[in-house]
Enzyme design. Structure first.
Site, PDB file in Angstrom:
ATOM      1  N   ASP A 175       0.799  -1.204   0.063  1.00 22.88           N
ATOM      2  CA  ASP A 175       0.048   0.003   0.009  1.00 22.88           C
ATOM      3  C   ASP A 175       1.006   1.326  -0.083  1.00 22.88           C
ATOM      4  O   ASP A 175       2.211   1.220   0.132  1.00 22.88           O
ATOM      5  CB  ASP A 175      -1.129  -0.026   1.095  1.00 22.88           C
ATOM      6  CG  ASP A 175      -0.335  -0.500   2.575  1.00 22.88           C
ATOM      7  OD1 ASP A 175       1.041  -0.473   2.403  1.00 22.88           O
ATOM      8  OD2 ASP A 175      -1.150  -0.504   3.726  1.00 22.88           O
ATOM      9  N   ASP A 197      -7.480  -3.117  14.177  1.00 26.33           N
ATOM     10  CA  ASP A 197      -9.076  -3.496  13.906  1.00 26.33           C
ATOM     11  C   ASP A 197      -9.044  -4.683  12.931  1.00 26.33           C
ATOM     12  O   ASP A 197     -10.099  -5.077  12.528  1.00 26.33           O
ATOM     13  CB  ASP A 197      -9.727  -2.350  13.372  1.00 26.33           C
ATOM     14  CG  ASP A 197      -9.219  -1.728  11.969  1.00 26.33           C
ATOM     15  OD1 ASP A 197      -7.922  -2.507  11.694  1.00 26.33           O
ATOM     16  OD2 ASP A 197      -9.533  -1.093  11.487  1.00 26.33           O
ATOM     17  N   HIS A 217      -7.147  -5.048  10.186  1.00 21.33           N
ATOM     18  CA  HIS A 217      -6.948  -5.049   8.823  1.00 21.33           C
ATOM     19  C   HIS A 217      -5.618  -5.224   8.371  1.00 21.33           C
ATOM     20  O   HIS A 217      -4.548  -5.262   9.101  1.00 21.33           O
ATOM     21  CB  HIS A 217      -7.049  -3.470   8.509  1.00 21.33           C
ATOM     22  CG  HIS A 217      -6.155  -2.321   8.956  1.00 21.33           C
ATOM     23  ND1 HIS A 217      -6.243  -1.153   9.387  1.00 21.33           N
ATOM     24  CD2 HIS A 217      -4.704  -2.223   8.695  1.00 21.33           C
ATOM     25  CE1 HIS A 217      -5.295  -0.466   9.795  1.00 21.33           C
ATOM     26  NE2 HIS A 217      -4.185  -1.204   9.458  1.00 21.33           N
ATOM     27  N   GLU A 234      -9.521  -1.804   5.361  1.00 22.35           N
ATOM     28  CA  GLU A 234     -10.534  -1.696   6.571  1.00 22.35           C
ATOM     29  C   GLU A 234     -11.504  -2.343   6.759  1.00 22.35           C
ATOM     30  O   GLU A 234     -11.833  -3.192   5.829  1.00 22.35           O
ATOM     31  CB  GLU A 234     -10.888  -0.109   6.635  1.00 22.35           C
ATOM     32  CG  GLU A 234      -9.745   0.913   6.501  1.00 22.35           C
ATOM     33  CD  GLU A 234      -8.969   1.071   7.829  1.00 22.35           C
ATOM     34  OE1 GLU A 234      -8.888   0.020   8.806  1.00 22.35           O
ATOM     35  OE2 GLU A 234      -8.220   2.088   7.957  1.00 22.35           O
TER      36      GLU A 234
HETATM   37  C1  GLP Z   1      -0.729   0.183   8.751  1.00 22.42           C
HETATM   38  C2  GLP Z   1      -0.412  -0.403   7.431  1.00 22.42           C
HETATM   39  C3  GLP Z   1      -0.568  -1.986   7.554  1.00 22.42           C
HETATM   40  C4  GLP Z   1       0.059  -2.236   8.850  1.00 22.42           C
HETATM   41  C5  GLP Z   1      -0.761  -1.795  10.055  1.00 22.42           C
HETATM   42  C6  GLP Z   1      -0.067  -2.055  11.551  1.00 22.42           C
HETATM   43  O1  GLP Z   1      -1.619   1.049   8.802  1.00 22.42           O
HETATM   44  N1  GLP Z   1      -0.973  -0.046   6.137  1.00 22.42           N
HETATM   45  O2  GLP Z   1       0.057  -2.610   6.535  1.00 22.42           O
HETATM   46  O3  GLP Z   1       0.314  -3.807   8.958  1.00 22.42           O
HETATM   47  O4  GLP Z   1      -1.283  -0.583   9.806  1.00 22.42           O
HETATM   48  O5  GLP Z   1       0.872  -1.014  11.528  1.00 22.42           O
HETATM   49  P1  GLP Z   1       1.874  -1.460  12.752  1.00 22.42           P
HETATM   50  O6  GLP Z   1       2.916  -2.389  12.439  1.00 22.42           O
HETATM   51  O7  GLP Z   1       2.617   0.267  12.901  1.00 22.42           O
HETATM   52  O8  GLP Z   1       1.355  -1.616  13.982  1.00 22.42           O
END
Ligand code: GLP
Length: 260
Positions: free
Chosen positions: A67, A136, A138, A143
């Site tokens: 992404d 959540d 995702h 989402e």
């Molecule tokens: C972000 C990214 C995801 C990631 C997630 C968790 O929004 N788009 O790819 O896995 O949220 O992030 P983190 O590893 O900083 O907790």
């Protein structure tokens, strides 16, 4: 899903790196799907170490990132392009021409998303997709209520995700509202999915992803239907799992030839 529980974040990252490195050694021209966020930082650090001290070779590897934020130029400090260069690509021997990250500045986003899907297909699909997990549930930026067969597209972030990611920006207002993300269906087509999670704030998302019902409300849960999905978590992230002891037992009793 195969669940691997390690004591600490460092141990979990080392285990994830072992799995990725094994794939790269077995198939030097493999296609890796990559994630951003805080979670995979330990994995990238360990892979860089393996490249520098064990000669782990990325010269034939192709990568696709999950992404990117819409409206952030590549050079923006918080773009995922910049994250990947800083934390991983600049320290290994991957060819810049083999790197793919959605372009958040694309003029025509729908056609850019279609091209992204096509480029994944052209190289024969993703061999190993690394994934973090949102609080959540995702995956990528899919989402809750994302279609479980969705493809790469533009998404609007939830306010909760914007608040969670605000820590990287000057203020919450500066977090882009829109993103381009591979869909749940895109991720599902990968031959092997590797979900990483660490810390107590992810324990509920891990529980719902691994042991909850398959539902668009928890996009990661779609991977319960995937033939090959490995979940690597630390103790804190595993704390809500009902079958925790069974996962530990299975891992201990796994013959080496069956290890991913
Ligand atoms: C972000 C990214 C995801 C990631 C997630 C968790 O929004 N788009 O790819 O896995 O949220 O992030 P983190 O590893 O900083 O907790």
């Amino acid at each position: 899903m195969e669940v691997i529980i390690k004591e600490t974040y460092e141990h979990a990252s080392a285990e994830a790196a072992r799995i990725v490195a094994r794939r790269v050694r077995e198939k030097p021209d493999c296609v890796l799907g990559l994630a951003t966020g805080s979670t995979p930082l330990g994995l990238y650090k360990e892979l860089v170490r393996m490249h520098k001290s064990e000669g782990l070779d990325f010269s034939k590897v192709t990568t696709f990132n999950l992404d990117e934020y819409v409206g952030l130029p590549k050079e923006h400090p918080q773009s995922y392009f910049n994250y990947m260069q800083t934390n991983f690509f600049a320290h290994i021997n991957v060819k810049q021409s083999n790197i793919h990250i959605p372009n958040g500045m694309a003029q025509n986003i729908p056609s850019h998303c279609e091209d992204y899907e096509r480029s994944i297909e052209t190289v024969g699909g993703i061999d190993l997709q690394v994934l973090g997990l949102g609080v959540d549930g995702h995956i990528g930026f899919n989402e809750p209520t994302s279609s479980l067969s969705s493809q790469t597209r533009i998404k609007t972030l939830t306010q909760a995700t914007i608040a969670a990611n605000a820590r990287f920006f000057e203020s919450e207002n500066k977090v882009p509202r829109h993103v381009i993300t591979m869909g749940v269906g895109t991720i599902y087509k990968s031959k092997h999915c590797l979900i990483l999670a660490s810390g107590a704030n992810k324990s509920h998302a891990v529980k719902m992803t691994v042991e909850g019902p398959v539902t668009a409300m928890v996009p990661g849960s779609a991977l319960q239907l995937h033939a090959k999905c490995t979940v690597v978590v630390d103790d804190a992230a595993a704390s809500e799992l009902s079958l925790r002891d069974y996962y530990l037992w299975t891992y201990r009793n796994k013959p080496d030839w069956q290890r991913v």
